[in-house]
Design a protein around this motif. Structure first.
Motif, PDB file in Angstrom:
ATOM      1  N   PRO A  27       0.799  -1.242   0.000  1.00  4.60           N
ATOM      2  CA  PRO A  27       0.000   0.000   0.000  1.00  4.60           C
ATOM      3  C   PRO A  27       0.823   1.279   0.000  1.00  4.60           C
ATOM      4  N   ALA A  47      -4.695   5.147   2.928  1.00 10.90           N
ATOM      5  CA  ALA A  47      -4.226   3.807   2.573  1.00 10.90           C
ATOM      6  C   ALA A  47      -3.811   3.025   3.805  1.00 10.90           C
ATOM      7  N   SER A  51      -5.382  -0.644   5.863  1.00 11.60           N
ATOM      8  CA  SER A  51      -4.377  -1.691   5.640  1.00 11.60           C
ATOM      9  C   SER A  51      -4.545  -2.866   6.590  1.00 11.60           C
TER      10      SER A  51
END
Length: 254
Positions: A27, A47, A51
């Motif tokens: 990511p 992001a 995750s």
């Protein structure tokens, strides 16, 4: 392995896995798509927040958020309208992180960036602190605000013994400056010596196999336990060993 052998082993593995090839499956590629500091921060934080689970799925879900923001996160944060947020309010983003959560984040980002040039201002570490534990909590209170919302669960609290893995990973991305091409290192006022290892199933399991950890659960106390050990190997850049531990876990090399 004795201390010296273990240090050499981890240094070697950190060197192997800390390279640009790491980006294509991780990511961290999301904030790498931008050059503006605020774009990097917003894309990186979003992001990192989602995750958990399969990395390909995480990247796909992060791209969904970028599409919503017209691939201009900072501009979208500053100039979005309420109707822009309502369009995707009932949509799924990533697992339990939904459109309502995303909209809440965007609203909070707007308030934060109205008062601050950078998210870095909210993570500054005090002189008497040895890691990010307290600054994460200060950020959490500022970012989430006083009104209780379902989204609060997506920003972990170290004061509640959470490992805060996702925020710690985001901090590694923003803070580490090793010019190896993975971590972005865009923050100038926070020393990377305060970073911890983002503790997940891979880093936790490998740490136990290597004898770095005794605790069996992945929580805040375990992060502190690993902090004490890993800083003996390198107290100026302890988070570099995340690459060694995570890489060994994902590759099943060890």
């Amino acid at each position: 392995m004795n201390f010296s052998e273990l240090k050499d082993f981890l240094d070697e593995k950190a060197d192997v896995y800390n390279n640009p090839d790491f980006i294509q499956d991780d990511p961290v590629q999301i904030p790498h798509r931008f050059s503006l500091k605020q774009d990097i921060e917003i894309a990186g934080f979003l992001a990192a927040t989602i995750s958990w689970g399969n990395r390909k799925s995480i990247i796909k879900s992060a791209e969904k958020m970028l599409d919503i923001m017209g691939n201009s996160p900072y501009d979208f944060v500053l100039n979005h309208s309420e109707s822009d947020l309502n369009v995707f309010k009932d949509k799924s983003i990533h697992r339990t992180f939904n459109g309502e959560d995303f909209g809440f984040f965007i609203s909070r980002f707007k308030e934060i960036y109205t008062e601050n040039e950078s998210l870095e201002n909210l993570f500054l570490v005090n002189d008497n602190e040895s890691n990010f534990q307290h600054s994460i909590e200060r950020f959490r209170q500022k970012f989430l605000g006083t009104e209780k919302h379902r989204t609060h669960k997506h920003v972990s609290s170290p004061y509640k013994n959470s490992s805060s893995k996702r925020i710690i990973m985001f901090l590694r991305w923003m803070t580490r400056k090793d010019h190896r091409g993975v971590d972005l290192g865009i923050w100038e006022n926070i020393d990377q010596k305060y970073l911890s290892i983002p503790l997940d199933v891979h880093t936790g399991n490998i740490s136990r196999k290597l004898g770095l950890l005794k605790r069996t659960q992945n929580d805040g106390k375990t992060v502190e336990e690993l902090d004490l050990v890993i800083r003996k190997f390198d107290d100026k850049d302890p988070a570099k060993y995340d690459f060694a531990l995570f890489g060994l876990g994902v590759s099943k090399e060890f």
